[in-house]
Design a protein around this motif. Structure first.
Motif, PDB file in Angstrom:
ATOM      1  N   SER A   6       0.925  -1.351   0.025  1.00  0.00           N
ATOM      2  CA  SER A   6      -0.256  -0.015   0.124  1.00  0.00           C
ATOM      3  C   SER A   6       0.862   1.275  -0.030  1.00  0.00           C
ATOM      4  CB  SER A   6      -0.955  -0.158   1.270  1.00  0.00           C
ATOM      5  OG  SER A   6      -0.078   0.178   2.445  1.00  0.00           O
ATOM      6  N   HIS A   7       0.343   2.462  -0.674  1.00  0.00           N
ATOM      7  CA  HIS A   7       0.869   3.665  -0.465  1.00  0.00           C
ATOM      8  C   HIS A   7       1.559   4.077   0.732  1.00  0.00           C
ATOM      9  CE1 HIS A   7       0.433   3.928  -4.610  1.00  0.00           C
ATOM     10  NE2 HIS A   7      -0.859   3.769  -4.722  1.00  0.00           N
ATOM     11  N   VAL A   8       0.681   3.888   1.838  1.00  0.00           N
ATOM     12  CA  VAL A   8       1.148   4.437   3.331  1.00  0.00           C
ATOM     13  C   VAL A   8       2.204   3.436   3.556  1.00  0.00           C
ATOM     14  CG1 VAL A   8      -0.106   4.330   5.585  1.00  0.00           C
ATOM     15  CG2 VAL A   8      -1.575   4.767   3.769  1.00  0.00           C
ATOM     16  N   ALA A   9       2.243   2.273   3.444  1.00  0.00           N
ATOM     17  CA  ALA A   9       3.248   1.615   3.689  1.00  0.00           C
ATOM     18  C   ALA A   9       4.626   1.835   3.184  1.00  0.00           C
ATOM     19  CB  ALA A   9       3.062  -0.159   3.642  1.00  0.00           C
ATOM     20  N   GLU A  10       4.495   2.178   2.015  1.00  0.00           N
ATOM     21  CA  GLU A  10       5.548   2.853   1.245  1.00  0.00           C
ATOM     22  C   GLU A  10       6.380   4.108   1.905  1.00  0.00           C
ATOM     23  OE1 GLU A  10       4.650   3.364  -2.945  1.00  0.00           O
ATOM     24  OE2 GLU A  10       4.587   1.238  -3.284  1.00  0.00           O
ATOM     25  N   VAL A  11       5.228   4.958   2.277  1.00  0.00           N
ATOM     26  CA  VAL A  11       5.605   6.421   2.864  1.00  0.00           C
ATOM     27  C   VAL A  11       6.147   5.901   4.081  1.00  0.00           C
ATOM     28  CG1 VAL A  11       4.656   8.383   4.037  1.00  0.00           C
ATOM     29  CG2 VAL A  11       3.715   7.745   1.604  1.00  0.00           C
ATOM     30  N   ILE A  12       5.710   5.077   5.064  1.00  0.00           N
ATOM     31  CA  ILE A  12       6.339   4.915   6.289  1.00  0.00           C
ATOM     32  C   ILE A  12       7.666   3.990   6.118  1.00  0.00           C
ATOM     33  CG2 ILE A  12       6.173   3.345   8.334  1.00  0.00           C
ATOM     34  CD1 ILE A  12       3.139   3.700   8.071  1.00  0.00           C
ATOM     35  N   ILE A  13       7.762   3.341   5.111  1.00  0.00           N
ATOM     36  CA  ILE A  13       9.329   2.652   4.995  1.00  0.00           C
ATOM     37  C   ILE A  13      10.149   3.523   4.465  1.00  0.00           C
ATOM     38  CG2 ILE A  13      10.392   0.977   3.419  1.00  0.00           C
ATOM     39  CD1 ILE A  13       8.076  -0.846   3.617  1.00  0.00           C
ATOM     40  N   SER A  14       9.840   4.896   3.837  1.00  0.00           N
ATOM     41  CA  SER A  14      10.734   5.642   3.214  1.00  0.00           C
ATOM     42  C   SER A  14      10.948   6.810   4.352  1.00  0.00           C
ATOM     43  CB  SER A  14      10.205   6.512   2.153  1.00  0.00           C
ATOM     44  OG  SER A  14       8.874   7.061   2.369  1.00  0.00           O
ATOM     45  N   ILE A  15      10.018   6.844   5.411  1.00  0.00           N
ATOM     46  CA  ILE A  15      10.635   7.922   6.421  1.00  0.00           C
ATOM     47  C   ILE A  15      11.303   7.313   7.344  1.00  0.00           C
ATOM     48  CG2 ILE A  15       9.278   9.229   8.239  1.00  0.00           C
ATOM     49  CD1 ILE A  15       6.977   9.642   6.212  1.00  0.00           C
ATOM     50  N   VAL A  16      11.455   6.078   7.811  1.00  0.00           N
ATOM     51  CA  VAL A  16      11.934   5.373   8.833  1.00  0.00           C
ATOM     52  C   VAL A  16      13.672   5.910   8.574  1.00  0.00           C
ATOM     53  CG1 VAL A  16      12.955   3.113   9.594  1.00  0.00           C
ATOM     54  CG2 VAL A  16      10.312   3.648   9.214  1.00  0.00           C
ATOM     55  N   PRO A  17      14.138   5.719   7.676  1.00  0.00           N
ATOM     56  CA  PRO A  17      15.586   6.055   7.715  1.00  0.00           C
ATOM     57  C   PRO A  17      15.677   7.699   7.930  1.00  0.00           C
ATOM     58  CG  PRO A  17      15.145   4.870   5.578  1.00  0.00           C
ATOM     59  CD  PRO A  17      14.001   5.341   6.331  1.00  0.00           C
ATOM     60  N   ILE A  18      14.801   8.246   7.327  1.00  0.00           N
ATOM     61  CA  ILE A  18      14.898   9.933   7.537  1.00  0.00           C
ATOM     62  C   ILE A  18      14.915  10.260   9.004  1.00  0.00           C
ATOM     63  CG2 ILE A  18      13.970  12.223   6.967  1.00  0.00           C
ATOM     64  CD1 ILE A  18      13.275  11.013   4.319  1.00  0.00           C
ATOM     65  N   VAL A  19      14.026   9.478   9.849  1.00  0.00           N
ATOM     66  CA  VAL A  19      13.786   9.725  11.211  1.00  0.00           C
ATOM     67  C   VAL A  19      15.030   9.415  12.119  1.00  0.00           C
ATOM     68  CG1 VAL A  19      12.295   9.169  13.269  1.00  0.00           C
ATOM     69  CG2 VAL A  19      11.095   9.745  10.960  1.00  0.00           C
ATOM     70  N   GLY A  20      15.523   8.072  11.425  1.00  0.00           N
ATOM     71  CA  GLY A  20      16.517   7.668  12.327  1.00  0.00           C
ATOM     72  C   GLY A  20      17.842   8.598  11.874  1.00  0.00           C
ATOM     73  N   ILE A  21      18.120   8.876  11.029  1.00  0.00           N
ATOM     74  CA  ILE A  21      19.252   9.978  10.645  1.00  0.00           C
ATOM     75  C   ILE A  21      19.090  11.297  11.572  1.00  0.00           C
ATOM     76  CG2 ILE A  21      20.393  11.158   9.012  1.00  0.00           C
ATOM     77  CD1 ILE A  21      19.976   8.798   7.038  1.00  0.00           C
ATOM     78  N   THR A  22      17.856  11.638  11.231  1.00  0.00           N
ATOM     79  CA  THR A  22      17.578  12.930  12.260  1.00  0.00           C
ATOM     80  C   THR A  22      17.857  12.511  13.650  1.00  0.00           C
ATOM     81  OG1 THR A  22      16.018  13.634  10.681  1.00  0.00           O
ATOM     82  CG2 THR A  22      15.856  14.727  12.934  1.00  0.00           C
ATOM     83  N   PHE A  23      17.290  11.487  14.317  1.00  0.00           N
ATOM     84  CA  PHE A  23      17.404  11.312  15.690  1.00  0.00           C
ATOM     85  C   PHE A  23      18.997  11.192  16.095  1.00  0.00           C
ATOM     86  CE2 PHE A  23      12.872   9.727  16.625  1.00  0.00           C
ATOM     87  CZ  PHE A  23      12.588  10.873  17.018  1.00  0.00           C
ATOM     88  N   ALA A  24      19.623  10.501  15.168  1.00  0.00           N
ATOM     89  CA  ALA A  24      21.059  10.311  15.489  1.00  0.00           C
ATOM     90  C   ALA A  24      21.803  11.779  15.299  1.00  0.00           C
ATOM     91  CB  ALA A  24      21.638   9.365  14.366  1.00  0.00           C
ATOM     92  N   ALA A  25      21.384  12.394  14.502  1.00  0.00           N
ATOM     93  CA  ALA A  25      22.060  13.829  14.547  1.00  0.00           C
ATOM     94  C   ALA A  25      21.871  14.427  15.733  1.00  0.00           C
ATOM     95  CB  ALA A  25      21.634  14.557  13.279  1.00  0.00           C
ATOM     96  N   ILE A  26      20.578  14.420  16.029  1.00  0.00           N
ATOM     97  CA  ILE A  26      20.284  15.177  17.422  1.00  0.00           C
ATOM     98  C   ILE A  26      21.055  14.696  18.669  1.00  0.00           C
ATOM     99  CG2 ILE A  26      18.369  15.468  19.146  1.00  0.00           C
ATOM    100  CD1 ILE A  26      16.308  15.708  16.609  1.00  0.00           C
ATOM    101  N   ILE A  27      21.108  13.314  18.780  1.00  0.00           N
ATOM    102  CA  ILE A  27      21.881  12.818  19.814  1.00  0.00           C
ATOM    103  C   ILE A  27      23.243  13.317  19.773  1.00  0.00           C
ATOM    104  CG2 ILE A  27      22.681  10.601  20.763  1.00  0.00           C
ATOM    105  CD1 ILE A  27      19.961   9.514  19.984  1.00  0.00           C
ATOM    106  N   VAL A  28      23.834  13.099  18.524  1.00  0.00           N
ATOM    107  CA  VAL A  28      25.340  13.711  18.488  1.00  0.00           C
ATOM    108  C   VAL A  28      25.472  14.914  18.753  1.00  0.00           C
ATOM    109  CG1 VAL A  28      27.145  14.008  16.732  1.00  0.00           C
ATOM    110  CG2 VAL A  28      25.907  11.883  17.090  1.00  0.00           C
ATOM    111  N   PHE A  29      24.550  16.002  18.303  1.00  0.00           N
ATOM    112  CA  PHE A  29      24.849  17.290  18.736  1.00  0.00           C
ATOM    113  C   PHE A  29      24.503  17.591  20.207  1.00  0.00           C
ATOM    114  CE2 PHE A  29      22.157  21.363  19.718  1.00  0.00           C
ATOM    115  CZ  PHE A  29      23.100  22.299  19.181  1.00  0.00           C
ATOM    116  N   PHE A  30      23.582  17.109  20.792  1.00  0.00           N
ATOM    117  CA  PHE A  30      23.631  17.263  22.214  1.00  0.00           C
ATOM    118  C   PHE A  30      24.772  16.525  22.879  1.00  0.00           C
ATOM    119  CE2 PHE A  30      18.883  18.237  21.454  1.00  0.00           C
ATOM    120  CZ  PHE A  30      19.266  19.631  22.011  1.00  0.00           C
ATOM    121  N   ALA A  31      25.337  15.442  22.485  1.00  0.00           N
ATOM    122  CA  ALA A  31      26.523  14.784  23.460  1.00  0.00           C
ATOM    123  C   ALA A  31      27.726  15.762  23.166  1.00  0.00           C
ATOM    124  CB  ALA A  31      26.854  13.537  22.657  1.00  0.00           C
TER     125      ALA A  31
END
Length: 110
Positions: A6-31
Motif C-alpha cells: 500500500s502507499h501508506v506502507a511505502e511512505v512509512i518505509i521511506s520515512i524510517v531512515p530519515i527519522v533515524g538519521i535525524t534522531f542520530a544527528a540530534i543525539i550527536v549534537f547534544f552529546a
C-alpha cells in the motif's frame, strides 16, 4: 497472487531512515554540546587536562586494520565476481590502509 504494497506502507518505509538519521544527528549534537559545556566548566575551575593524541600509533593501527579489511574484502569479491564494481568496496579501505602506513613511515619522529 502477489500482494501490492500500500502507499501508506511505502511512505512509512521511506520515512524510517530519515527519522533515524535525524534522531542520530540530534543525539550527536547534544552529546557534543554537553562535552563542550563540561570542558568549559573544567577550564573555569582550573581542572582541565589536555588530552594527548599519538598520531603515529593511530596511523599505524588504523593503517594495519584497513589494510587487513581491504585485503579480505577485495579477495572475496575477486573470487565471487571478478569483473564488478564491488571490488572497489575492498580496494578503497586497502588503499587507505596503504596510505596511512606510508604516512606512518614518512611522518617525522620526535
Amino acid at each position: 497472487m502477489e500482494k501490492e504494497i500500500s502507499h501508506v506502507a511505502e511512505v512509512i518505509i521511506s520515512i524510517v531512515p530519515i527519522v533515524g538519521i535525524t534522531f542520530a544527528a540530534i543525539i550527536v549534537f547534544f552529546a557534543l554540546l554537553w562535552k563542550h559545556r563540561e570542558n568549559k566548566l573544567k577550564i573555569m575551575n582550573g581542572t582541565y587536562k589536555e588530552i594527548t593524541f599519538n598520531l603515529e600509533i593511530f596511523s599505524l593501527f588504523t593503517g594495519l586494520c584497513l589494510l587487513g579489511v581491504g585485503t579480505v574484502i577485495t579477495g572475496i569479491f575477486l573470487l565471487l565476481k571478478p569483473n564488478s564494481f564491488g571490488i572497489l568496496g575492498g580496494l578503497v579501505p586497502f588503499a587507505l590502509g596503504i596510505t596511512l602506513l606510508v604516512f606512518y613511515k614518512v611522518y617525522p619522529k620526535k
